[in-house]
Design a protein around this motif. Structure first.
Motif, PDB file in Angstrom:
ATOM      1  N   GLY B  11       1.066   4.300  -5.523  1.00  0.00           N
ATOM      2  CA  GLY B  11       0.959   3.002  -4.886  1.00  0.00           C
ATOM      3  C   GLY B  11       1.312   3.079  -3.414  1.00  0.00           C
ATOM      4  N   PRO B  14      -0.194   6.421  -0.960  1.00  0.00           N
ATOM      5  CA  PRO B  14      -1.608   6.373  -0.574  1.00  0.00           C
ATOM      6  C   PRO B  14      -1.953   5.137   0.248  1.00  0.00           C
ATOM      7  N   LEU B  17      -0.802   5.608   3.760  1.00  0.00           N
ATOM      8  CA  LEU B  17      -1.682   6.523   4.499  1.00  0.00           C
ATOM      9  C   LEU B  17      -2.960   5.818   4.926  1.00  0.00           C
ATOM     10  N   LEU B 176      -6.877  14.851   8.088  1.00  0.00           N
ATOM     11  CA  LEU B 176      -6.926  15.070   6.656  1.00  0.00           C
ATOM     12  C   LEU B 176      -6.307  16.413   6.279  1.00  0.00           C
ATOM     13  N   THR B 179      -2.658  15.965   6.074  1.00  0.00           N
ATOM     14  CA  THR B 179      -2.343  15.229   4.859  1.00  0.00           C
ATOM     15  C   THR B 179      -2.359  16.153   3.653  1.00  0.00           C
TER      16      THR B 179
END
Lengths: 375, 458
Positions: B11, B14, B17, B176, B179
């Motif tokens: 929850g 993400p 982000l 990305l 990440t």
């Protein structure tokens, strides 16, 4: 070097997104059939609960309960936990043969229990009998890890028995069952005893009540399902132990049940069948015995002896009652857990010359259960 | 909300982000602060209000201290009073006798300011740096608030100087790929906490269960190992999850744990266990005092005092102090006695023994308990019995795994594999491995939703 990082990010985030979306989709689900419980609702936002953090805890519970494929995750969790360390998941011991509840050695009898029971018999003209039934953990405690062991359930039951007046006839179910532990007397995935366990105790109980027990060979045993999974399964969703049998003991040459009436909380009376076969289609198969929970059940049989018995019980007695129907023309079954108010609101105790109190050891610490037993 | 919960993993993280990548660069710090605010509020709105007050107080005092730099005597008052307030707040949450103060600032019953031990060190360090003129006071209150509240740092640090933080924040490497790197580190931390630390916690609680009065020596040894490895995997796991989350947003903070347990020297062990915290105590306590310590004995006393303080900071009781002093003494003895030619293995064994002794003392809650367990350890209750066999049977595997993963061999193997010819192909396993770890850990927290049991609350 860079691509694999991007792929990691994409894969993890996609997985997270799918799971989050799945949670969002299933947010309205009210209850879980596999776990036999209702799921946490989305919390109401009010200042107090947000201020002290309860809101976020409830939110966490809601999210957890509605996580997609929850039951699948849970059964994986149980297997992983036993692989990594001890075979314990959510307070349930995963044995090779059976599941056992771990929190059984810390029970203490409710302090008001003795007073309530003594008060009950002191104003009662008939004879009262008491049988507290151990749970599967109590009978199979030698299969549990050493550090869970404290007082045996026999000791716990005796502590209650010792505090009671002599007016109550006490029945030692613990030692009977302990002796027979090599038989199928307890479900593998439930804390409760099987019909056979109940039969073994019935033989003793019925003699105390003044009858000869029906011998085992007279019964025809019908396996109504071999796919029963009980409350310990609901907590772990572990399918590694064999599923259980639910049996009905029929005595074709014996007496038959004439009527079975249920009285609900509002006093509505309804006729029902003694065994509720429809329940076998639900997740709560055990309710097949005596059907849905009701405060009072009136059973009339074609036994012609005008003897009436009052049974004060919890769910342990559900598979025990069928054995009693061979001996009494009328049996009134009262379940304090399902009552609003007290016993005397539902039945007149003085109508009965004999009262049998039969319940599981889980209830000896339950104040509510005993507060129902006052006249 | 903690890192090892479904709500955070599926929850909050993400979603954060997503929001973070959607806003323009210049507003990103404000957005992070907003998200950190939500994270704080998940421990109760009270925590958010507390944090706001805490940040404001320390921000203002930093600015005032800088403003008063020319008038040392007044600046001293400002610094001293702020440090006293910060320490009082820390004590009020960590020491039961001081909880009246928590009541005074209207904390709801049972409330614990998560991470308070760590960010108290951070703010005091920064204030002292400003006072000494080593650093400028931060003017941007958003960034200063992030210094304290940034959610990947909140629960397990790292404690760092403001200059380090400023450097890390000024050049975020977003994208990305970052990440992906962050999520891999997060997964590593999650596995450490959920698979290893939580399992060892069960072993530890089996051994320490109170009704069991006779504890054979083997059980005590198992308990010590469970505690030592458990606390390491728990703290480094939470630190990794935090660091991983920070990398997801493009920020790289200093490492806290660098495989301390199997060090060749006890000194390395001490320095590799939560390095930023040890550095803080060296920088702000022992170094300033060393200059005024005249002779060798005073310096030794100061060294031991610093370690006693570090121990105390972890546990806020006597056991922490004693364990700290023993570790300090062990370092001193090693530096005096150890010849250069000692074999590696003796060093590792010495380290393990000292680490075990410290963990043993550290885990006790009272002197009475300490002596009782000491008796069990030397075998007064027997060497082993059926319970020891049971525990060995159930937990040997996880203990071996814990030992293996705390050596750093796995890390070295990965490093070596990356030099192989077909390394490019090998790397394709990484995404699969990360997803697998995530799936396994998710299953482990599925029924409760989070893994909250802790050996130690910082």
């Amino acid at each position: 070097m860079k691509e694999y990082k991007i792929i990691t990010a994409a894969a993890v985030l996609a997985f997270a997104a799918v799971m989050a979306f799945g949670t969002f989709l299933s947010r309205g689900k009210k209850s879980s059939a596999e776990e036999a419980r209702s799921l946490a609702e989305f919390p109401k936002a009010d200042f107090q609960s947000m201020y002290n953090g309860d809101f976020s805890k409830q939110m966490n519970d809601h999210f957890t309960d509605h996580f997609p494929l929850r039951s699948k995750w849970m059964s994986i969790e149980t297997k992983l936990r036993s692989a990594l360390g001890e075979s314990i998941s959510d307070g349930v011991y995963i044995g090779s043969e059976r599941l056992l509840d771990c929190g059984f050695s810390e029970r203490v009898p409710d302090p008001t229990a003795a007073d309530r029971l003594n008060a009950f018999v002191s104003g009662y003209d008939g004879t009262a009998y008491l049988a507290v039934i151990p749970s599967s953990s109590g009978v199979y405690d030698d299969e549990l890890p050493y550090y869970l062991l404290g007082d045996t359930e026999g000791q716990q039951i005796n502590r209650l028995y010792d505090s009671l007046s002599g007016g109550i006839r006490k029945i030692d179910a613990y030692n009977i069952l302990k002796m027979l532990k090599d038989n199928y007397i307890y479900y593998r995935s439930d804390t409760k005893w099987t019909s056979y366990g109940a039969y073994c105790v019935y033989r003793t109980v019925i003699q105390k009540l003044g009858f000869q027990p029906i011998t085992y060979d007279k019964y025809t045993i019908r396996h109504v399902t071999d796919n029963f999974r009980g409350d310990l399964y609901n907590r772990t969703l572990y399918t590694g132990v064999r599923s259980d049998l639910l049996d009905i003991y029929e005595y074709p040459d014996g007496s038959q049940i004439l009527t079975c009436m249920s009285v609900d909380k509002d006093g509505r009376i309804e006729e029902r069948s003694f065994y509720d076969m429809d329940m076998l289609e639900t997740e709560d198969m055990y309710r097949m015995y005596l059907g849905e929970n009701v405060p009072v059940l009136e059973i009339e049989t074609d036994v012609n002896n005008q003897r009436k018995l009052l049974v004060i019980k919890d769910s342990y007695a559900d598979c025990f009652i069928p054995f009693l129907t061979q001996h009494f023309s009328r049996i009134t079954v009262v379940s304090p857990e399902d009552m609003d108010g007290v016993l005397s609101d539902y039945v007149d105790v003085s109508d009965y010359e004999q009262t049998l109190m039969l319940f599981g050891i889980e209830n000896i610490g339950n104040t509510e259960f005993f507060s129902g037993i006052s006249k | 909300m903690i890192y090892s919960s479904l709500l955070y993993i599926y929850g909050f993280l993400p979603l954060s982000l997503l929001i973070f990548s959607a806003v323009p660069k210049k507003h990103r710090e404000a957005v992070l602060l907003g998200l950190s605010g939500i994270f704080c509020a998940s421990f109760g709105l009270y925590y958010l209000i507390f944090m706001a007050g805490y940040v404001l107080l320390n921000y203002t005092m930093c600015r005032i201290t800088e403003f008063l730099k020319s008038k040392k005597s007044i600046a001293e008052v400002a610094v001293a009073s702020t440090v006293i307030i910060d320490i009082t707040v820390l004590f009020s949450f960590r020491v039961p006798y001081m909880s009246w103060f928590a009541g005074m600032i209207r904390a709801p019953g049972g409330f614990y300011a998560a991470g308070i031990s760590l960010f108290t060190l951070s703010v005091i360090g920064t204030l002292v740096d400003v006072y000494k003129g080593n650093d400028k006071a931060e003017k941007n209150i958003i960034r200063y608030a992030l210094y304290i509240m940034f959610f990947p740092r909140l629960l397990m640090g790292p404690v760092m100087r403001y200059s380090t933080f400023r450097k890390a924040m000024s050049h975020p490497q977003t994208g990305l790929a970052q990440t992906g790197k962050g999520l891999a580190v997060f997964g590593k931390g999650l596995a450490k906490k959920v698979l290893i630390a939580d399992t060892l916690f069960m072993l530890y609680s089996d051994v320490t269960v109170s009704e069991w009065t006779k504890v054979p020596a083997v059980n005590v040894l198992l308990g010590i190992s469970a505690y030592l490895f458990g606390i390491y995997f728990e703290m480094s796991g939470i630190a990794d999850m935090g660091a991983g989350s920070a990398i997801c947003f493009g920020f790289r903070f200093p490492e806290c744990f660098r495989y301390p347990i199997f060090s060749k020297r006890i000194n390395y062990y001490a320095m590799r266990w939560n390095t930023p915290v040890v550095m803080w105590f060296k920088r702000y306590i022992s170094w300033p005092l060393t200059t005024s310590a005249g002779n060798v004995i005073a310096r030794i006393a100061l060294f031991l005092l610093t370690w006693a303080l570090i121990g105390f900071w972890y546990k806020f009781d006597m056991s922490g102090i004693v364990a700290g002093i023993i570790l300090g003494a062990a370092i001193l003895i090693e530096s005096r006695l150890r010849s250069r030619n000692t074999l590696k293995i003796t060093g590792v064994v010495y380290t393990l023994i000292i680490a075990g002794i410290c963990a043993f003392i550290f885990s006790q809650t009272s002197a009475h308990e300490l002596f009782r367990n000491l008796g069990s350890l030397i075998g007064l209750d027997g060497l082993a019995d059926s319970s020891s066999l049971y525990l060995l049977k159930e937990y040997t595997l996880i203990l071996l795994a814990a030992a293996f993963f705390s050596t750093g061999i796995a890390q070295k193997l990965i490093g070596r594999a990356s030099k192989l010819k077909f390394a490019d192909k090998l790397f394709w396993f990484i995404p699969a491995a990360v997803v697998c770890v995530l799936v396994v850990c998710t299953a482990m927290i599925a029924s409760g939703g989070s893994s909250e049991q802790l050996f130690i609350k910082l």
